[in-house]
Write an enzyme that holds these catalytic residues in place. Structure first.
Site, PDB file in Angstrom:
ATOM      1  N   GLY A  90       1.027  -1.007  -0.002  1.00 47.08           N
ATOM      2  CA  GLY A  90       0.140  -0.201  -0.036  1.00 47.08           C
ATOM      3  C   GLY A  90       0.785   0.983   0.359  1.00 47.08           C
ATOM      4  O   GLY A  90       2.305   0.609  -0.211  1.00 47.08           O
ATOM      5  N   GLY A  92       3.179   2.803   1.066  1.00 44.03           N
ATOM      6  CA  GLY A  92       4.566   2.806   2.457  1.00 44.03           C
ATOM      7  C   GLY A  92       5.556   4.195   2.518  1.00 44.03           C
ATOM      8  O   GLY A  92       5.500   3.992   4.343  1.00 44.03           O
ATOM      9  N   ARG A  93       5.073   5.279   1.475  1.00 50.54           N
ATOM     10  CA  ARG A  93       6.220   6.443   2.449  1.00 50.54           C
ATOM     11  C   ARG A  93       5.919   7.387   1.843  1.00 50.54           C
ATOM     12  O   ARG A  93       6.432   9.018   0.401  1.00 50.54           O
ATOM     13  CB  ARG A  93       7.774   6.292   2.165  1.00 50.54           C
ATOM     14  CG  ARG A  93       7.465   5.723   0.519  1.00 50.54           C
ATOM     15  CD  ARG A  93       9.259   5.721  -0.129  1.00 50.54           C
ATOM     16  NE  ARG A  93       9.267   5.099  -1.585  1.00 50.54           N
ATOM     17  CZ  ARG A  93      11.196   5.033  -1.871  1.00 50.54           C
ATOM     18  NH1 ARG A  93      11.760   6.408  -1.162  1.00 50.54           N
ATOM     19  NH2 ARG A  93      11.258   4.537  -2.977  1.00 50.54           N
ATOM     20  N   LYS A 113       5.809  11.902  -2.267  1.00 49.89           N
ATOM     21  CA  LYS A 113       7.109  10.205  -2.068  1.00 49.89           C
ATOM     22  C   LYS A 113       7.877  10.682  -1.068  1.00 49.89           C
ATOM     23  O   LYS A 113       8.260  11.702  -1.618  1.00 49.89           O
ATOM     24  CB  LYS A 113       6.945  10.327  -3.397  1.00 49.89           C
ATOM     25  CG  LYS A 113       8.646   8.917  -3.348  1.00 49.89           C
ATOM     26  CD  LYS A 113       8.766   8.126  -4.486  1.00 49.89           C
ATOM     27  CE  LYS A 113      10.041   7.027  -4.600  1.00 49.89           C
ATOM     28  NZ  LYS A 113       9.975   7.167  -6.738  1.00 49.89           N
ATOM     29  N   ASP A 125      11.354   3.544   6.651  1.00 45.96           N
ATOM     30  CA  ASP A 125      11.233   4.742   7.345  1.00 45.96           C
ATOM     31  C   ASP A 125      10.215   5.996   6.390  1.00 45.96           C
ATOM     32  O   ASP A 125      10.415   7.214   7.278  1.00 45.96           O
ATOM     33  CB  ASP A 125      12.926   5.765   7.480  1.00 45.96           C
ATOM     34  CG  ASP A 125      13.758   5.260   6.112  1.00 45.96           C
ATOM     35  OD1 ASP A 125      13.163   5.802   5.110  1.00 45.96           O
ATOM     36  OD2 ASP A 125      14.574   6.033   5.811  1.00 45.96           O
ATOM     37  N   GLY A 126       9.655   5.387   5.455  1.00 45.43           N
ATOM     38  CA  GLY A 126       8.655   6.351   4.848  1.00 45.43           C
ATOM     39  C   GLY A 126       9.691   7.579   4.528  1.00 45.43           C
ATOM     40  O   GLY A 126       8.383   8.744   3.792  1.00 45.43           O
ATOM     41  N   ARG A 179       4.003  15.182  -6.270  1.00 44.87           N
ATOM     42  CA  ARG A 179       4.068  14.940  -8.196  1.00 44.87           C
ATOM     43  C   ARG A 179       2.359  15.053  -7.751  1.00 44.87           C
ATOM     44  O   ARG A 179       1.408  14.618  -7.203  1.00 44.87           O
ATOM     45  CB  ARG A 179       4.170  13.930  -8.100  1.00 44.87           C
ATOM     46  CG  ARG A 179       3.534  12.198  -8.005  1.00 44.87           C
ATOM     47  CD  ARG A 179       4.156  11.052  -8.300  1.00 44.87           C
ATOM     48  NE  ARG A 179       3.758   9.898  -7.864  1.00 44.87           N
ATOM     49  CZ  ARG A 179       3.640   8.997  -7.369  1.00 44.87           C
ATOM     50  NH1 ARG A 179       5.687   8.823  -7.612  1.00 44.87           N
ATOM     51  NH2 ARG A 179       3.336   8.215  -6.521  1.00 44.87           N
ATOM     52  N   ASP A 257       0.576  -2.772  -9.018  1.00 46.57           N
ATOM     53  CA  ASP A 257       0.864  -1.323  -7.822  1.00 46.57           C
ATOM     54  C   ASP A 257       1.668  -0.063  -8.669  1.00 46.57           C
ATOM     55  O   ASP A 257       2.043   1.641  -8.222  1.00 46.57           O
ATOM     56  CB  ASP A 257       0.982  -1.804  -7.134  1.00 46.57           C
ATOM     57  CG  ASP A 257       3.289  -2.217  -6.528  1.00 46.57           C
ATOM     58  OD1 ASP A 257       3.385  -2.941  -8.021  1.00 46.57           O
ATOM     59  OD2 ASP A 257       4.227  -1.269  -6.240  1.00 46.57           O
ATOM     60  N   ASN A 258       2.073  -0.393  -9.592  1.00 45.19           N
ATOM     61  CA  ASN A 258       2.520   0.709 -10.361  1.00 45.19           C
ATOM     62  C   ASN A 258       2.438   1.087 -11.964  1.00 45.19           C
ATOM     63  O   ASN A 258       2.862   1.953 -13.083  1.00 45.19           O
ATOM     64  CB  ASN A 258       4.637   0.560 -10.316  1.00 45.19           C
ATOM     65  CG  ASN A 258       5.447   0.754  -8.962  1.00 45.19           C
ATOM     66  OD1 ASN A 258       4.377   1.156  -8.911  1.00 45.19           O
ATOM     67  ND2 ASN A 258       6.658   0.084  -9.678  1.00 45.19           N
TER      68      ASN A 258
END
EC number: 2.7.7.-
Length: 471
Positions: A90, A92-93, A113, A125-126, A179, A257-258
């Site tokens: 999901g 994540g960062r 991001k 660590d995100g 973005r 997922d991309n």
């Protein structure tokens, strides 16, 4: 300074409800050093009048934009990663931070991001390295200049943290990127709902996608609408893949997922541009089997679309979905001709003959190992560029008899108005603007070693010149 009158907030994704995302808090950073502000696209969405302090507040501290989302949302999705299904992923960062309309009325997302940990960070660590942020800016700008439908690098702040990474000399500098793109709804968003056997939520998401991105199908209902939307997603992603091939671009990680529902290129990690045509050229060091190599990108996107179709089979008959899936090949072929001919400024003719010509071009580029971008630079406008090509650094390759079928094909597809087009200053240069990995590493070294951003800024100016020349 007030937000411009053409700012139009429209937090549509938030209205889907709690099943699709989790509210999160943005990280707090010790520094906010602005490294990139995309003023061109800020004007398109009514944010160009922000002061520097307001820009920092909205895009480094992530204060709520007026009338927009109540809280940042980490989107929920699953995905096939190198064809292995992963239900543990999901946002994540990053998170979806705002949605707004541009000056064409399109719904666009502001997503991040490197903005901190979320429920899907696992052991990460995100954060985003500054080098990663710089690479995102470069990829998005270059692809946009070459006519690829891509996310826009809207804002980049350096954030003053020291990060440890296994694939970069550490500690390394940190950043947070914003973005702008049409949609962050991924194939994996649907896959997650199928995994949990929630046809009700799939229907709800189809309704949302149709309403926001493919409204011409709103008069359809049930399976007919699902199939129609699926067909639109197929064609959009086929065109995207074709444009990557014309640009000589290798995305690197074409997991489900991309890839998203609007067929927009985004999430630039280990990308590369081909220096020469190499079908087996990979961008990611961890792509040991070459699954996402340059020449296999059409196969990868087609496979990912089939996985989306599998998820949609919970709400639509297989025969209807399969009938849409076969649209990929012709849409890809049409997209490839459009992107290649657009880059060369050629006139299309008989479709099958044009495809045979393009295959000949790719075969020659691979066999000769001519510079990929140099070829397009030398032969823009086809027969109108004969004299320019004779003065090219690789003129000897064009004099070889193996090039004769290419030259004849170019001359046969030469249009009118070439003199004005070729008179642009960019085409007086002997070599084109490129973005091969050595250039990226050189400009990054200047930043890392002495905080010298001049090469980065110069490269962005060169990309602007390329964009203006090809427009």
């Amino acid at each position: 300074m007030p937000i411009a009158p053409n700012y139009q907030p429209d937090p549509a994704f938030e209205r889907l409800g709690a099943e699709f995302a989790d509210p999160v808090a943005p990280a707090r950073f010790p520094q906010h050093v602005l490294r990139r502000r995309n003023q061109v696209w800020a004007a398109h969405v009514g944010l160009d009048t922000l002061s520097d302090a307001e820009w920092e507040a909205y895009f480094a501290r992530f204060e709520q934009l007026p009338g927009n989302m109540n809280a940042p949302l980490a989107m929920r999705y699953h995905g096939h990663q190198f064809r292995t299904y992963n239900p543990e992923i999901g946002d994540g960062r990053g998170f979806l931070y705002a949605q707004l309309r541009d000056d064409r009325g399109r719904l666009l997302d502001l997503g991040t991001k490197g903005s901190g940990q979320t429920p899907y960070s696992r052991f990460g660590d995100g954060r985003l390295t500054l080098k990663g942020g710089v690479r995102e800016v470069l990829a998005a700008e270059m692809l946009d200049a070459l006519g690829v439908y891509t996310s826009k690098a809207f804002s980049l702040f350096e954030t003053g943290e020291a990060l440890t990474r296994g694939d970069e000399p550490s500690p390394t500098r940190s950043s947070v990127l914003v973005r702008l793109q049409h949609s962050h709804i991924r194939f994996g968003t649907f896959q997650r709902l199928a995994f949990f056997e929630r046809p009700d939520l799939i229907h709800q998401l189809i309704e949302h996608v149709s309403s926001c991105y493919y409204p011409k199908h709103l008069d359809l209902a049930g399976e007919a609408r699902v199939a129609a939307v699926f067909g639109e997603i197929i064609e959009a992603n086929a065109r995207l893949c074709a444009s990557w091939m014309a640009a000589g671009f290798v995305h690197g990680v074409l997991n489900t997922d991309n890839l998203n529902v609007t067929g927009e290129s985004f999430d630039y990690g280990p990308w590369r541009f081909n220096p020469t045509s190499q079908p087996d050229f990979t961008a990611a060091y961890f792509d040991e089997s070459g699954l996402y190599a340059f020449g296999r990108q059409p196969e990868a996107v087609s496979w990912a679309l089939a996985q989306l179709g599998s998820a949609l089979s919970l709400v639509c008959g297989a025969s209807l979905l399969e009938a849409e899936l076969i649209r990929f090949a012709p849409a890809y072929q049409q997209g490839l001709r459009h992107s290649m001919f657009d880059r060369l400024n050629l006139v299309a003719g008989d479709f099958d003959a044009d495809l045979r010509f393009l295959q000949t071009v790719f075969d020659w580029l691979t066999a000769s190992q001519a510079g990929y971008d140099q070829f397009f630079h030398d032969w823009s406008c086809g027969g109108g560029s004969v004299d320019r090509a004779k003065a090219s650094p690789q003129a000897a390759l064009y004099a070889d008899e193996t090039f004769l079928p290419i030259r004849e094909g170019l001359e046969a597809r030469t249009g009118d108005g070439n003199a004005e087009f070729l008179s642009r200053p960019y085409f007086q240069r002997p070599t084109p603007t490129t973005m091969v990995i050595d250039e990226v590493e050189t400009l990054w070294a200047a930043i890392a070693e002495r905080d010298d951003w001049s090469l980065f800024e110069a490269k962005l100016r060169q990309i602007d010149e390329l964009r203006d020349a090809l427009r």
